[in-house]
Design an enzyme around this catalytic site. Structure first.
Site, PDB file in Angstrom:
ATOM      1  CE  LYS A 200      52.842  51.546  37.406  1.00  0.00           C
ATOM      2  NZ  LYS A 200      52.627  51.781  38.653  1.00  0.00           N
TER       3      LYS A 200
ATOM      4  CD1 TRP B 269      39.108  36.779  45.239  1.00  0.00           C
ATOM      5  CD2 TRP B 269      38.202  37.347  43.475  1.00  0.00           C
ATOM      6  NE1 TRP B 269      38.228  37.255  45.621  1.00  0.00           N
ATOM      7  CE2 TRP B 269      37.462  37.513  44.577  1.00  0.00           C
ATOM      8  CE3 TRP B 269      37.498  37.639  42.141  1.00  0.00           C
ATOM      9  CZ2 TRP B 269      36.168  38.204  44.649  1.00  0.00           C
ATOM     10  CZ3 TRP B 269      36.452  38.323  42.103  1.00  0.00           C
ATOM     11  CH2 TRP B 269      35.767  38.449  43.176  1.00  0.00           C
TER      12      TRP B 269
ATOM     13  CE  LYS C 219      53.148  41.410  33.995  1.00  0.00           C
ATOM     14  NZ  LYS C 219      53.797  40.872  35.051  1.00  0.00           N
TER      15      LYS C 219
ATOM     16  CD  GLN D 246      43.344  37.041  40.111  1.00  0.00           C
ATOM     17  OE1 GLN D 246      43.117  36.371  41.302  1.00  0.00           O
ATOM     18  NE2 GLN D 246      44.275  37.947  40.048  1.00  0.00           N
TER      19      GLN D 246
ATOM     20  CG  ASP E 164      44.017  42.277  48.683  1.00  0.00           C
ATOM     21  OD1 ASP E 164      43.974  42.105  49.962  1.00  0.00           O
ATOM     22  OD2 ASP E 164      43.980  41.364  47.938  1.00  0.00           O
TER      23      ASP E 164
ATOM     24  N   PRO F 180      38.877  42.663  45.360  1.00  0.00           N
ATOM     25  CG  PRO F 180      39.912  42.082  47.475  1.00  0.00           C
ATOM     26  CD  PRO F 180      38.954  41.661  46.124  1.00  0.00           C
TER      27      PRO F 180
ATOM     28  CD1 TRP G  34      47.558  35.016  46.900  1.00  0.00           C
ATOM     29  CD2 TRP G  34      45.600  35.582  45.637  1.00  0.00           C
ATOM     30  NE1 TRP G  34      48.075  35.894  45.775  1.00  0.00           N
ATOM     31  CE2 TRP G  34      46.778  36.092  45.188  1.00  0.00           C
ATOM     32  CE3 TRP G  34      44.400  35.614  45.432  1.00  0.00           C
ATOM     33  CZ2 TRP G  34      46.750  36.620  44.010  1.00  0.00           C
ATOM     34  CZ3 TRP G  34      44.319  36.426  43.915  1.00  0.00           C
ATOM     35  CH2 TRP G  34      45.472  36.713  43.301  1.00  0.00           C
TER      36      TRP G  34
END
Length: 1285
Positions: free
Chosen positions: A603, A567, A600, A563, A86, A47, A527
């Site tokens: 924005k 996750w 990276k 992850q 999430d 999610p 998490w």
């Protein structure tokens, strides 16, 4: 009827139309309905938060998930795909804190948890509609309506159930632990959260003195990069076994103690200090020192401010003395606890949850710790405790949400015991399959081996409350596992499980006289929620118990490589703790998508293009394929470049689209010009004997086999390059080398074979590629399916390509020998092209000879078997093969790579270079096979030498006429000597090229009836004679006569170009009476009178009348004719073919037709009526469209000859004479034939397969007809022409 394909395509616009189609047919839900009852393929979707918009990382992972689940569905599985959200945790709270200016817990308490959580709830799904739009626009099929949200009460209830299972297994405990702490979010983070976001920072570094109590003139000096921890110093630590020294600083006579190996940290030269004494670190243990600050001076009585021993101290940084702030470092806490400096009950932590000093630190109270560094350093300097000051660049953890530096801080937390599970975690990890494997075996397994207990509590508000009700003394603890249990124990109805609804509920104590139990204040780390999603999305075990247990573990999950500590880890911990099972069977871990500069994506920096803008420019399929066909699918990083997405269009989609367009163009031409019908039935498809047909079919089936094999292993990174390569092979090799066949130049039957082969390949391709490029495959499929025989798809929903199954490979079509031979042919052609490019000799200009040299006779046989293709592609007159390169005076020569060897060999370079140039042909052949060679004692590899071919000089020093090139297997020689006749042919090809470009510029289609005229200026130029002398060659290519000026007809386009210094003027006109771009809107039911023929048709025939509908696709007449045989007495027509040809004549393809013997529909025409062709010949049949109601009865047609003009053709050959008939128009007064088409019809009728044919008006081979002389073919109506082979 198959639709014409435009020359140009706007991929994004076409994708939007496909989205509308999917919506109209409810494609995704129909897929799920169709697969109901099939074996289940379970998939978990990690999610995302809906508080931000999707970025390329989401798009990449979503594309991988979509491809795998689409493929599973098209492989016969039922794949439920639910989207998840999430909703809790820091990402939401951080947004609210910024919005409301909340700086700490006290601000939340002022507004109340109810109001705070209300604010959170309002923004949770802020961008959900944008997410749904973007996900759908990218072609991902997933269920948003039947989603799950971590804030749903039923989801949260399962979280409680999971926690209770762990609690009852003894895996839950409460403890103090030094943990990564986000001061911006006022909460601790787990170890894997803190490991997600490291950055290089420059921190202040100070060396501070600590005078010993027993000798104040001697100070132990310690180094730290966190000056803000010095007010909390309680001890120092040294390594017991390493050497320490007491030294005197020559500059100021001060005496310090530090590790001997670290003297360089303070002194640059040895003469700056004097060593007074050496001893082991153990000597210092227990010594007391003067504290820096007096804030915790009273603790000196209980053991603080003493020197400890521990082996965690290293000799690679600092002074070898580590200052201990027990509650701000994990090792500090352990060492101080072991040495009795602190106790488990104590806490010395003068920093609040916002990262500010408390009132205990009087000098710096209220200051944020990082801001206080400079003030603390100033204080140290003013008070004589600063020995040295500098800066230190190192990697430091930042909060993954707020982008602020973390601190390490002791906090009370609820923990899951993970350390006792490590062996089980490693064992369950071994039961899973990862792509790529190294992520599982290295990165993830290493993380598991060092796994620490998991702090699952957060001191926050918007989250699933930890379901522990405790007494004030923590002696009584109740863990709640369901809403029902809470209702029973609290006596209150519960509808929502957020803090504002459960914090006030109490549970009576079982101990008489004790107050009721209250819930602990913490909520779960989000998490923990996402790690519980396999169970919570099903509301297990309260609902769907059977469904969950049947599909656990999941067949597949996919997310980014980051992850492994997120996750993937929490899923495995919880499934191991609950069931001792892995949570999934197969996993794809993708790498990170970075900006084009390798940074990276940010924005703030705006260093990447907006994903939706990229989709609007190039389409979702292009973006999908760009991402998947990159290192990122191998868990490597991708530097995203918009130009790469554009290249997918240019290099993959446009060639693929053009191959499809070429097929449709020629299917339409086939039906109009050859009066044939193409209906494809895959089950009945029989491959032709053509070598290239066999090759592309074999290559296609090999690809299908490969895709199935690799997709079963989840290796997308091997599949996509092969699919892209296949597009190149199809378009640049099969279509290119078979253009003439596909255009019908080899006769009708050969054309049918080529069209069916190309259709089979494209149709197989759209099914195989459908999971990868769902839009383009759907676009092509929607038109191709109109060519599929409806009988072959009875009972199957064929509304979408995504309803179809991935084809299974047809082993009977796979031929490795043919694939090998064609690969060698391709190598030969590519090597020849390199030579042409090197010599600046365009393919338009023919050359005499190509020589192919290879020691293997089979290789040369393979090349020879495809000689014609090699000669055509390279435009060469002859092919020679040989096993002996010395026969042609060819030998290898080596040159040193000066840049590489110069740096490495230095003084030896000159001698080695000379020796390299003197290496023999045999030595270099051996080097090419082994990849290395010894030259003057130096081992040289492939990067050190450049190999070229040289030719031995001939008699009198003449140079070779050949130019050579090799791919280290095949050696190709081209005869590059010029020849005037070849140069003239090259000029003729240039003329053809100009004509074809002009046709394209005018937007003309191959079926358009046009005339082409030329003029040369000056008229004396060689071009004026080259064009007439190559007229046959030009005609065979452009399929239109090229006539000298002046032009006759309606001008379409004129253009003058320069060709080798001569002006070439070209004009294209529309032939009078052939403008078929407009169609009549009225149904003409009157038979037009045509001239009475001199003779009857040689072949038996019938006439046709369309009674109740208008003709389509350019036809304007309702009257036509069909031949019942052709040639005379041969190939009688079958019933099904006859009905298909009737559809073609009137442009009614796909319509259900009824055919009658009379206009009143009293007697239907059936297949048995074809039993007596003599009786049938000359009659009229009446055609009705079944879906159109008929009220009027047409008048019967009385005709004694065909309603369309015709000509008989008598073929004269050495063996016999045969006669046939050609209809010069069909239907009546429509699609009048030109002489070029007539000649093609004669080729096809008598199966002449391109043999030279002369057509005459006389049986004595007189009055020869050409394109120029026979410009009115209709004038031959009712006569007999004669064809001579």
């Amino acid at each position: 009827m198959v639709e014409a394909v435009p020359d140009h395509i706007n991929f994004p616009k076409e994708e939007e139309k496909i989205l509308e189609l999917w919506k109209a047919i409810d494609a995704f839900n129909n897929c799920l309905k169709q697969s109901k009852g099939k074996p289940r393929y379970s998939f978990y979707d990690g999610p995302p938060f809906a508080t931000g918009l999707p970025h390329y990382g989401h798009i990449l992972a979503g594309t991988i998930k979509d491809i795998v689940t689409r493929y599973a569905h098209q492989n016969g599985f039922h794949v439920e795909r639910r989207f998840g959200w999430d909703c809790h945790g820091l990402p939401v709270e951080y947004e609210i804190d910024k919005k409301l200016g909340i700086t700490g817990p006290e601000d939340v308490m002022k507004m109340g948890i109810t109001n705070y959580n209300k604010e959170c709830r309002q923004i949770v799904m802020r961008y959900s509609s944008e997410w749904e739009f973007i996900v759908n626009r990218l072609g991902r099929w997933i269920d948003f309506k039947n989603d799950y949200k971590t804030m749903y009460p039923w989801f949260m209830e399962t979280i409680w159930w999971v926690f209770k299972q762990l609690f009852e297994k003894g895996l839950v405990y409460r403890g103090f632990k030094v943990m990564p702490f986000s001061t911006a979010c006022s909460t601790p983070l787990s170890n894997f959260e803190s490991g997600q976001n490291y950055k290089d920072v420059v921190d202040p570094a100070v060396i501070v003195n600590f005078p010993l109590d027993d000798d104040p003139n001697v100070s132990v000096i310690a180094w730290t990069t966190t000056p803000w921890t010095l007010p909390s110093n309680l001890a120092l630590c040294v390594h017991p076994q390493l050497d320490y020294v007491k030294i005197k600083h020559v500059k100021d006579d001060k005496v310090y103690i530090m590790m001997e190996a670290r003297l360089g940290a303070l002194f640059k030269k040895e003469n700056e200090y004097e060593i007074l004494e050496r001893f082991k670190g153990s000597t210092l243990k227990g010594k007391k020192y003067k504290p820096l600050f007096n804030y915790f001076l009273e603790l000196k009585k209980t053991g603080a401010f003493t020197i400890c021993n521990d082996t965690y101290v290293t000799e690679d940084s600092g002074t070898g003395v580590v200052h201990q702030a027990a509650y701000f470092g994990a090792d500090d806490y352990r060492v101080c606890l072991e040495h009795g400096v602190i106790t488990k009950e104590m806490i010395v932590c003068p920093v609040d949850e916002s990262g500010k000093f408390t009132q205990e630190v009087t000098d710096f109270a209220g200051q944020y710790v990082k801001d206080a560094d400079k003030n603390i350093i100033r204080w140290l300097k003013q008070n004589g405790r600063l020995v040295d000051q500098s800066t230190y660049k190192h990697s430091y953890p930042f909060c993954w949400r707020s982008e602020t530096p973390l601190i390490y801080k002791a906090v009370p937390s609820w923990f899951i015991r993970v350390e006792p599970l490590v062996e089980k975690l490693l064992a369950n990890n071994q039961k899973t399959y990862w792509v790529p494997e190294f992520v599982k075996e290295k990165r993830f397994a290493n993380w598991l081996r060092d796994a620490r207990d998991w702090a699952v509590s957060r001191n926050r508000y918007w989250g699933t409350p930890i379901p522990l009700w405790v007494s004030e003394d923590l002696e009584e603890v109740v863990c709640i596992g369901s809403i029902q249990q809470l209702e029973e124990l609290s006596g209150h109805k519960v509808t929502d499980l957020h803090r504002e609804n459960v914090d006030g509920l109490t549970i009576p104590s079982k101990r008489p006289g004790h107050p009721p139990l209250k819930r602990v204040s913490e909520v779960f780390d989000c998490w923990f929620e996402s790690g519980s999603m396999p169970y919570a999305q099903q509301h297990y075990p309260f609902e769907h118990k059977r469904e969950f247990e049947d599909c656990f573990p999941a067949d597949f999950i996919a997310e980014g490589i980051d992850q492994t500590r997120g996750w993937f880890y929490t899923l495995l911990v919880l499934s191991t703790a609950l069931f001792d099972e892995p949570p999934f069977k197969n996993l794809i871990a993708n790498g990170l998508v970075l900006a084009s500069d390798g940074q990276k994506m940010s924005k703030r920096k705006k260093n990447y293009p907006d994903p939706l803008n990229v989709v609007d420019k190039y389409g979702a399929d292009a973006l999908r394929l760009y991402l998947i066909n990159s290192p990122v699918v191998r868990a490597e990083s991708l530097r995203f470049k918009e130009s790469g997405v554009k290249d997918v269009l240019k290099d993959v989609f446009l060639p693929w689209y053009n191959a499809y367009r070429f097929l449709i163009q020629n299917v339409q031409r086939f039906e109009i010009e050859d009066s044939e019908v193409l209906m494809f039935n895959e089950d009945e498809f029989i491959p032709s004997g053509n070598f290239m047909d066999k090759w592309i079919l074999s290559f296609t089936q090999s690809l299908i086999k490969f895709v199935r094999q690799e997709m079963a292993a989840y290796r997308l990174y091997t599949v996509i390059p092969q699919l892209v390569k296949f597009v190149d092979k199809l378009t640049n090799w099969y279509v290119r080398s078979n253009r003439k066949r596909i255009k019908g130049e080899g006769g009708v039957q050969d054309c049918r074979h080529a069209l069916e082969t190309l259709f089979m390949v494209l149709f197989s391709m759209v099914k195989v590629m459908a999971p990868f490029t769902p839009f383009l495959t759907e676009l092509i499929y929607q038109n191709l399916r109109k060519l599929v025989d409806p009988e072959s798809t009875k009972g199957i929903n064929v509304d979408s390509v995504h309803y179809l199954m991935i084809p299974k490979p047809r082993e009977d079509l796979i031929n490795p020998d043919i694939e090998r031979a064609v690969a060698r042919m391709q190598s030969t052609i590519e090597l020849g092209r390199v030579i042409r490019d090197r010599k600046t000799m365009p393919t338009k200009y023919p050359l005499r000879e190509v020589v192919v040299i290879h020691p293997d006779e089979q290789c040369l046989k393979d090349v020879t078997s495809l000689e014609q293709y090699i000669l055509e592609e390279l435009n060469i007159r002859s092919l020679t093969t040989s096993q002996d390169q010395l026969k042609y005076g060819v030998s290898l020569k080596a040159e040193p790579d000066s840049m590489v060897l110069g740096k490495r060999l230095k003084g030896s370079f000159k001698a080695v270079s000379q020796a390299i140039r003197e290496l023999t042909n045999e030595q270099l052949k051996c080097f090419r096979e082994t990849g290395e060679i010894d030259v003057l004692g130096h081992k040289l590899g492939e990067d050190d030498l450049r190999l070229t071919y040289t030719f031995a000089q001939g008699v009198n020093g003449a140079t070779s006429k050949y130019e050579a090139h090799s791919d280290n297997e095949i050696l190709v020689l081209l005869d590059v000597t010029p020849d005037q006749s070849m140069l003239d042919e090259g000029i003729a090809r240039e003329v053809i090229n100009r004509i074809q470009k002009l046709r394209k510029k005018a937007g003309l289609q191959p079926v358009d009836k046009i005339g082409i005229f030329y003029d040369v200026e000056p008229s004396t130029a060689s071009l004026a004679s080259i064009i007439p002398s190559h007229s046959e060659y030009i005609f065979n290519t452009i399929k239109q006569p090229l006539s000298a000026y002046p032009p006759t007809g309606t001008e379409i386009i004129t253009e003058t170009t320069d060709l080798k210094g001569t002006k070439l003027k070209l004009t294209i006109v529309r032939r009078d009476g052939d403008d078929n771009n407009t169609s009549s809107t009225s149904n003409d039911v009157q038979v037009k009178s045509i001239p009475k023929p001199e003779t009857n048709p040689a072949c038996r025939y019938i006439n046709l009348m369309l009674c109740n509908a208008k003709p389509e696709t350019g036809s304007t007449s309702c009257f036509g004719s069909l031949l019942l045989e052709n040639p005379k007495g041969e190939s009688p027509i079958g019933y099904d073919v006859m009905k298909q040809q009737v559809q073609v004549v009137f442009g009614l393809r796909g319509k259900v037709l009824k055919i009658y013997k009379s206009p009143d529909q009293s007697s239907e025409f059936v297949s048995s009526d074809l039993g007596n062709l003599d009786a049938l010949s000359g009659s009229t049949l009446y055609v009705f469209v079944a879906s159109v109601l008929s009220s009027n009865t047409a008048a019967p047609v009385n005709a004694t000859s065909p309603l369309c003009r015709f000509v008989n053709v008598e073929l004269h050959s050495k063996s016999n004479t045969r006669t046939g008939t050609v209809l010069l128009e069909n239907p009546q007064e429509n699609f009048a034939m030109e002489f070029a088409t007539l000649r093609q019809q004669v080729d096809a009728m008598f199966s002449l397969a391109g043999k030279p044919v002369t057509i005459c008006q006389s049986n004595k081979k007189e009055k020869v007809l050409t394109c120029d002389s026979a410009n009115d073919v209709l004038s031959f109506h009712g006569t007999t022409l004669h064809a001579f082979v």
